[in-house]
Scaffold this motif. Structure first.
Motif, PDB file in Angstrom:
ATOM      1  N   VAL A  39       1.401   4.534  20.399  1.00  0.00           N
ATOM      2  CA  VAL A  39       2.741   5.072  20.123  1.00  0.00           C
ATOM      3  C   VAL A  39       2.655   6.580  19.911  1.00  0.00           C
ATOM      4  O   VAL A  39       3.458   7.354  20.460  1.00  0.00           O
ATOM      5  N   PHE A  40       1.683   7.002  19.119  1.00  0.00           N
ATOM      6  CA  PHE A  40       1.491   8.435  18.860  1.00  0.00           C
ATOM      7  C   PHE A  40       1.214   9.197  20.157  1.00  0.00           C
ATOM      8  O   PHE A  40       1.804  10.262  20.413  1.00  0.00           O
ATOM      9  N   GLU A  41       0.326   8.674  21.000  1.00  0.00           N
ATOM     10  CA  GLU A  41      -0.026   9.353  22.251  1.00  0.00           C
ATOM     11  C   GLU A  41       1.190   9.479  23.169  1.00  0.00           C
ATOM     12  O   GLU A  41       1.386  10.515  23.825  1.00  0.00           O
ATOM     13  N   ILE A  42       2.022   8.445  23.216  1.00  0.00           N
ATOM     14  CA  ILE A  42       3.234   8.489  24.044  1.00  0.00           C
ATOM     15  C   ILE A  42       4.204   9.531  23.504  1.00  0.00           C
ATOM     16  O   ILE A  42       4.803  10.310  24.262  1.00  0.00           O
ATOM     17  N   CYS A  43       4.367   9.571  22.183  1.00  0.00           N
ATOM     18  CA  CYS A  43       5.270  10.559  21.583  1.00  0.00           C
ATOM     19  C   CYS A  43       4.767  11.983  21.809  1.00  0.00           C
ATOM     20  O   CYS A  43       5.564  12.899  22.042  1.00  0.00           O
ATOM     21  N   GLU A  44       3.466  12.172  21.777  1.00  0.00           N
ATOM     22  CA  GLU A  44       2.898  13.482  22.068  1.00  0.00           C
ATOM     23  C   GLU A  44       3.195  13.885  23.507  1.00  0.00           C
ATOM     24  O   GLU A  44       3.510  15.043  23.797  1.00  0.00           O
ATOM     25  N   LYS A  45       3.088  12.923  24.416  1.00  0.00           N
ATOM     26  CA  LYS A  45       3.343  13.199  25.840  1.00  0.00           C
ATOM     27  C   LYS A  45       4.762  13.712  26.062  1.00  0.00           C
ATOM     28  O   LYS A  45       4.997  14.608  26.868  1.00  0.00           O
ATOM     29  N   TYR A  46       5.711  13.140  25.325  1.00  0.00           N
ATOM     30  CA  TYR A  46       7.116  13.515  25.497  1.00  0.00           C
ATOM     31  C   TYR A  46       7.599  14.523  24.449  1.00  0.00           C
ATOM     32  O   TYR A  46       8.791  14.823  24.401  1.00  0.00           O
ATOM     33  N   ASN A  47       6.661  15.018  23.621  1.00  0.00           N
ATOM     34  CA  ASN A  47       7.018  15.990  22.578  1.00  0.00           C
ATOM     35  C   ASN A  47       8.100  15.442  21.649  1.00  0.00           C
ATOM     36  O   ASN A  47       9.109  16.089  21.359  1.00  0.00           O
ATOM     37  N   VAL A  48       7.873  14.219  21.171  1.00  0.00           N
ATOM     38  CA  VAL A  48       8.809  13.509  20.303  1.00  0.00           C
ATOM     39  C   VAL A  48       8.149  13.281  18.949  1.00  0.00           C
ATOM     40  O   VAL A  48       6.956  12.961  18.872  1.00  0.00           O
ATOM     41  N   GLU A  49       8.910  13.433  17.881  1.00  0.00           N
ATOM     42  CA  GLU A  49       8.368  13.189  16.542  1.00  0.00           C
ATOM     43  C   GLU A  49       8.172  11.693  16.320  1.00  0.00           C
ATOM     44  O   GLU A  49       9.019  10.879  16.658  1.00  0.00           O
ATOM     45  N   VAL A  50       7.026  11.339  15.713  1.00  0.00           N
ATOM     46  CA  VAL A  50       6.772   9.966  15.311  1.00  0.00           C
ATOM     47  C   VAL A  50       6.526   9.933  13.815  1.00  0.00           C
ATOM     48  O   VAL A  50       5.929  10.861  13.239  1.00  0.00           O
ATOM     49  N   GLN A  51       7.019   8.906  13.169  1.00  0.00           N
ATOM     50  CA  GLN A  51       6.723   8.614  11.770  1.00  0.00           C
ATOM     51  C   GLN A  51       6.058   7.248  11.756  1.00  0.00           C
ATOM     52  O   GLN A  51       6.706   6.228  11.947  1.00  0.00           O
ATOM     53  N   ALA A  52       4.727   7.238  11.564  1.00  0.00           N
ATOM     54  CA  ALA A  52       3.943   6.008  11.680  1.00  0.00           C
ATOM     55  C   ALA A  52       3.438   5.578  10.309  1.00  0.00           C
ATOM     56  O   ALA A  52       2.879   6.387   9.563  1.00  0.00           O
ATOM     57  N   SER A  53       3.617   4.309   9.996  1.00  0.00           N
ATOM     58  CA  SER A  53       3.139   3.752   8.737  1.00  0.00           C
ATOM     59  C   SER A  53       1.750   3.176   8.938  1.00  0.00           C
ATOM     60  O   SER A  53       1.567   2.207   9.687  1.00  0.00           O
ATOM     61  N   LEU A  54       0.754   3.759   8.260  1.00  0.00           N
ATOM     62  CA  LEU A  54      -0.633   3.346   8.420  1.00  0.00           C
ATOM     63  C   LEU A  54      -1.049   2.354   7.340  1.00  0.00           C
ATOM     64  O   LEU A  54      -0.461   2.309   6.252  1.00  0.00           O
ATOM     65  N   GLU A  55      -2.076   1.590   7.648  1.00  0.00           N
ATOM     66  CA  GLU A  55      -2.641   0.632   6.699  1.00  0.00           C
ATOM     67  C   GLU A  55      -4.107   0.967   6.491  1.00  0.00           C
ATOM     68  O   GLU A  55      -4.841   1.216   7.439  1.00  0.00           O
ATOM     69  N   ARG A  56      -4.527   0.997   5.232  1.00  0.00           N
ATOM     70  CA  ARG A  56      -5.923   1.205   4.883  1.00  0.00           C
ATOM     71  C   ARG A  56      -6.277   0.333   3.683  1.00  0.00           C
ATOM     72  O   ARG A  56      -5.408  -0.214   3.013  1.00  0.00           O
ATOM     73  N   MET A  57      -7.562   0.233   3.398  1.00  0.00           N
ATOM     74  CA  MET A  57      -8.006  -0.478   2.208  1.00  0.00           C
ATOM     75  C   MET A  57      -7.501   0.253   0.974  1.00  0.00           C
ATOM     76  O   MET A  57      -7.667   1.473   0.851  1.00  0.00           O
ATOM     77  N   MET A  58      -6.851  -0.466   0.064  1.00  0.00           N
ATOM     78  CA  MET A  58      -6.323   0.151  -1.161  1.00  0.00           C
ATOM     79  C   MET A  58      -6.683  -0.722  -2.357  1.00  0.00           C
ATOM     80  O   MET A  58      -6.535  -1.944  -2.310  1.00  0.00           O
ATOM     81  N   ARG A  59      -7.134  -0.086  -3.429  1.00  0.00           N
ATOM     82  CA  ARG A  59      -7.406  -0.796  -4.668  1.00  0.00           C
ATOM     83  C   ARG A  59      -6.485  -0.340  -5.794  1.00  0.00           C
ATOM     84  O   ARG A  59      -6.234  -1.090  -6.734  1.00  0.00           O
ATOM     85  N   CYS A  60      -5.997   0.908  -5.717  1.00  0.00           N
ATOM     86  CA  CYS A  60      -5.198   1.432  -6.830  1.00  0.00           C
ATOM     87  C   CYS A  60      -3.731   1.612  -6.470  1.00  0.00           C
ATOM     88  O   CYS A  60      -2.850   1.207  -7.210  1.00  0.00           O
ATOM     89  N   GLY A  61      -3.439   2.256  -5.345  1.00  0.00           N
ATOM     90  CA  GLY A  61      -2.066   2.498  -4.942  1.00  0.00           C
ATOM     91  C   GLY A  61      -1.536   3.861  -5.309  1.00  0.00           C
ATOM     92  O   GLY A  61      -0.453   4.241  -4.871  1.00  0.00           O
ATOM     93  N   PHE A  62      -2.292   4.628  -6.105  1.00  0.00           N
ATOM     94  CA  PHE A  62      -1.771   5.936  -6.524  1.00  0.00           C
ATOM     95  C   PHE A  62      -2.818   7.037  -6.484  1.00  0.00           C
ATOM     96  O   PHE A  62      -2.754   8.004  -7.217  1.00  0.00           O
ATOM     97  N   GLY A  63      -3.824   6.899  -5.618  1.00  0.00           N
ATOM     98  CA  GLY A  63      -4.697   8.028  -5.319  1.00  0.00           C
ATOM     99  C   GLY A  63      -5.957   8.147  -6.144  1.00  0.00           C
ATOM    100  O   GLY A  63      -6.557   9.222  -6.181  1.00  0.00           O
ATOM    101  N   MET A  64      -6.424   7.085  -6.782  1.00  0.00           N
ATOM    102  CA  MET A  64      -7.602   7.178  -7.631  1.00  0.00           C
ATOM    103  C   MET A  64      -8.891   6.721  -6.938  1.00  0.00           C
ATOM    104  O   MET A  64      -9.930   7.340  -7.099  1.00  0.00           O
ATOM    105  N   CYS A  65      -8.836   5.645  -6.151  1.00  0.00           N
ATOM    106  CA  CYS A  65     -10.086   5.066  -5.644  1.00  0.00           C
ATOM    107  C   CYS A  65     -10.610   5.789  -4.412  1.00  0.00           C
ATOM    108  O   CYS A  65     -11.812   5.800  -4.164  1.00  0.00           O
TER     109      CYS A  65
END
Length: 299
Positions: free
Chosen positions: A229-255
């Motif tokens: 999705v990001f690569e396609i938006c870059e091709k057309y010079n369109v803004e993307v807002q993408a929600s990413l997923e990662r490993m989380m233990r705290c939720g507020f920036g500590m781990c």
């Protein structure tokens, strides 16, 4: 760029609450509705934010908020994909879970054309956004929206989520695009293929009208999909807002487990939603995640 999170630290302690309703979305996905009133003041939740969900005796995991706007009530939509989510799926109405949050930033609506791309359980994150944008399009208060188009993808028709809810929101089938790998519903192919086609058509139509109107793509789903999705938006010079997923233990920036290399930005605190500017600098995007020990692994 989506705004920074607005954290009330009174919400950092799990609030034990009973499950008041369970909806079976498909064979592998359930929606859990709970009361959530851990403080006296109303809690504002925004499309794209998440909560940390504690399954007593098992684990605590981050989950997107799939329904907002109810007084003292919220919902999470969960796929059974691991020990914690499988344990959650075994719970019944009346059983208790712990909730804390909401955490993270949120989707920032923009004027013009909105294209929302959801893959699989990623639809839980964008469903409240669809509701917000369609209401705003019908009765503008803050934004001027020309179109609000939803693209949802899954392996097969039975895996598609929220089809009835989305139809009720829109009442206009022309704004809904369903994609399935096997062609059992809608377009046979990936959401990214449909996105590429729609962007090309919209940009060509704007050129034919001799006008330029902004286009914003909002997306949540498997990171391999988000990368495309990001690569396609870059091709057309369109803004993307993408929600990413990662490993989380705290939720507020500590781990620090959810850091994006090499930016040092944290998905839980600086995200989970990121735009082109950050994604261009992120070398592990679409390639690597980290496990609970912090060790990277290929996705």
């Amino acid at each position: 760029m989506p705004v920074k999170p607005n954290i009330d630290f009174r919400l950092n302690k799990p609030f034990l609450t009973s499950i008041i309703e369970i909806k079976q979305e498909n064979k592998n996905v359930k929606t859990f509705i709970v009361d959530y009133n851990p403080i006296d003041e109303p809690i504002e939740m925004k499309p794209g934010q998440f909560v940390m969900v504690w399954i007593p005796g098992i684990d605590e995991i981050p989950m997107s908020i799939s329904h907002i706007g109810w007084e003292n009530r919220m919902a999470i939509t969960v796929a059974a994909v691991g020990d914690a989510t499988e344990a959650l799926h075994k719970l019944e109405v009346g059983d208790q879970i712990g909730i804390r949050g909401p955490y993270g930033n949120w989707y920032e609506p923009k004027d013009g054309t909105a294209i929302i791309v959801g893959g699989g359980i990623g639809m839980a994150s964008v469903l409240p956004l669809i509701d917000q944008l369609v209401k705003e399009q019908k009765n503008p208060t803050q934004f001027e929206l020309d179109q609000v188009i939803c693209i949802e993808g899954a392996k097969t028709e039975s895996d598609l989520l929220f089809m009835n809810e989305i139809a009720d929101i829109y009442a206009d089938e022309t704004a809904m695009e369903f994609c399935t790998d096997d062609g059992s519903c809608g377009f046979k192919g990936f959401t990214t293929e449909k996105l590429d086609m729609l962007l090309q058509q919209e940009i060509e139509a704007q050129k034919a009208r001799n006008e330029t109107s902004p286009i914003t793509v909002y997306s949540c789903g498997p990171e391999i999909m988000l990368k495309k999705v990001f690569e396609i938006c870059e091709k057309y010079n369109v803004e993307v807002q993408a929600s990413l997923e990662r490993m989380m233990r705290c939720g507020f920036g500590m781990c620090g487990l959810c850091a994006l290399e090499p930016t040092g930005l944290l998905v839980c605190f600086d995200g989970p939603i990121f735009t082109n500017e950050v994604l261009r600098k992120t070398t592990d995007f679409g390639k690597f995640h980290r496990d609970f020990s912090g060790k990277p692994f290929k996705i």
